[in-house]
Write an enzyme that holds these catalytic residues in place. Structure first.
Site, PDB file in Angstrom:
ATOM      1  N   GLN A 161       0.839  -1.205   0.000  1.00 32.60           N
ATOM      2  CA  GLN A 161       0.000   0.000   0.000  1.00 32.60           C
ATOM      3  C   GLN A 161       0.865   1.242   0.000  1.00 32.60           C
ATOM      4  OE1 GLN A 161      -3.341   0.083   2.846  1.00 32.60           O
ATOM      5  NE2 GLN A 161      -2.961  -2.106   3.120  1.00 32.60           N
TER       6      GLN A 161
HETATM    7  P1  GTP Z   1      -0.685  -6.150   0.253  1.00 37.85           P
HETATM    8  O1  GTP Z   1      -0.530  -6.919   1.523  1.00 37.85           O
HETATM    9  O2  GTP Z   1      -1.823  -5.184   0.272  1.00 37.85           O
HETATM   10  O3  GTP Z   1       0.592  -5.516  -0.205  1.00 37.85           O
HETATM   11  O4  GTP Z   1      -1.120  -7.238  -0.886  1.00 37.85           O
HETATM   12  P2  GTP Z   1      -0.357  -8.551  -1.372  1.00 37.85           P
HETATM   13  O5  GTP Z   1       0.555  -8.239  -2.504  1.00 37.85           O
HETATM   14  O6  GTP Z   1       0.240  -9.283  -0.218  1.00 37.85           O
HETATM   15  O7  GTP Z   1      -1.561  -9.394  -2.009  1.00 37.85           O
HETATM   16  P3  GTP Z   1      -2.335 -10.620  -1.366  1.00 37.85           P
HETATM   17  O8  GTP Z   1      -1.473 -11.824  -1.284  1.00 37.85           O
HETATM   18  O9  GTP Z   1      -3.030 -10.137  -0.140  1.00 37.85           O
HETATM   19  O10 GTP Z   1      -3.405 -10.911  -2.530  1.00 37.85           O
HETATM   20  C1  GTP Z   1      -4.318  -9.924  -2.966  1.00 37.85           C
HETATM   21  C2  GTP Z   1      -5.531 -10.594  -3.618  1.00 37.85           C
HETATM   22  O11 GTP Z   1      -5.146 -11.218  -4.837  1.00 37.85           O
HETATM   23  C3  GTP Z   1      -6.148 -11.702  -2.764  1.00 37.85           C
HETATM   24  O12 GTP Z   1      -7.544 -11.653  -2.912  1.00 37.85           O
HETATM   25  C4  GTP Z   1      -5.583 -12.977  -3.382  1.00 37.85           C
HETATM   26  O13 GTP Z   1      -6.427 -14.094  -3.197  1.00 37.85           O
HETATM   27  C5  GTP Z   1      -5.515 -12.592  -4.845  1.00 37.85           C
HETATM   28  N1  GTP Z   1      -4.474 -13.349  -5.582  1.00 37.85           N
HETATM   29  C6  GTP Z   1      -3.194 -13.572  -5.208  1.00 37.85           C
HETATM   30  N2  GTP Z   1      -2.546 -14.288  -6.144  1.00 37.85           N
HETATM   31  C7  GTP Z   1      -3.435 -14.520  -7.151  1.00 37.85           C
HETATM   32  C8  GTP Z   1      -3.351 -15.213  -8.423  1.00 37.85           C
HETATM   33  O14 GTP Z   1      -2.326 -15.769  -8.846  1.00 37.85           O
HETATM   34  N3  GTP Z   1      -4.485 -15.201  -9.185  1.00 37.85           N
HETATM   35  C9  GTP Z   1      -5.647 -14.604  -8.785  1.00 37.85           C
HETATM   36  N4  GTP Z   1      -6.700 -14.674  -9.611  1.00 37.85           N
HETATM   37  N5  GTP Z   1      -5.758 -13.945  -7.606  1.00 37.85           N
HETATM   38  C10 GTP Z   1      -4.664 -13.913  -6.800  1.00 37.85           C
END
Ligand code: GTP
Length: 171
Positions: free
Chosen positions: A62
């Site tokens: 974020q």
């Molecule tokens: P922050 O903690 O906000 O920095 O986000 P992050 O990069 O850690 O992302 P996070 O792992 O929380 O995933 C964000 C969203 O994307 C979630 O709803 C996951 O389920 C979805 N997501 C993660 N990887 C994939 C993927 O390969 N495909 C799809 N369709 N969705 C995904």
């Protein structure tokens, strides 16, 4: 017994790109959360391969937390940079963050391996890893080993190929 070498990895990328989901998939099954929520600040996780024990700093993507990233560059021995391949608009923002990272004094002259995940390849209109690589200008990275893998973190696809590459860079 077998002693794995300890390695500090920084996991970076915009919010919602899938960083926490990827890290969760790399942990042993019994340690996985499956209940992934947006990261506040950062979280420290561990996973290992046959020869290495990774301590991962999973940084929040974020905007308001991105200024935290740079404090961890110095101690990082590897970087995992995650891109949401389905988010065509924000890939420009991802490139800006990558360029800021590459130009930071603690990173600029360091031969640190960077593993890119072109994540969410399951989305129907996802950019290919080749396209992501072009849009990020990865061919301009000359002084660091880098590698890009298409991944689907929901299914765990592409992740182990990436981590094996990382392991080979470090030993
Ligand atoms: P922050 O903690 O906000 O920095 O986000 P992050 O990069 O850690 O992302 P996070 O792992 O929380 O995933 C964000 C969203 O994307 C979630 O709803 C996951 O389920 C979805 N997501 C993660 N990887 C994939 C993927 O390969 N495909 C799809 N369709 N969705 C995904």
């Amino acid at each position: 017994g077998l002693k794995r070498r300890e390695v500090n990895v920084l996991c970076l990328g915009l919010d919602n790109s899938g960083k926490s989901t990827i890290i969760d998939q790399l942990k042993p099954e019994h340690a996985q959360t499956h209940d992934i929520v947006p990261t506040i600040g950062f979280s420290v996780e561990k996973f290992s391969t046959s020869s290495l024990s990774f301590t991962v700093f999973d940084m929040s993507g974020q905007g308001r937390y991105r200024s935290l990233w740079e404090h961890y560059y110095k101690d990082a021995q590897a970087i995992i940079f995650v891109i949401d391949s389905g988010d065509k608009l924000r890939i420009v923002v991802a490139k800006e963050e990558l360029d800021t990272l590459l130009n930071h004094p603690d990173v600029k002259h360091k031969r640190i391996p960077i593993l890119f995940f072109a994540n969410k390849m399951d989305l129907r209109d996802a950019l290919s890893s080749v396209k992501v690589s072009q849009m990020l200008g990865l061919n301009n990275i000359k002084d660091k080993p880098w590698h890009i893998c298409a991944s689907n973190a929901l299914k765990g696809e592409g992740l182990h190929e990436g981590v094996e590459w990382l392991q080979d860079q470090i030993r």
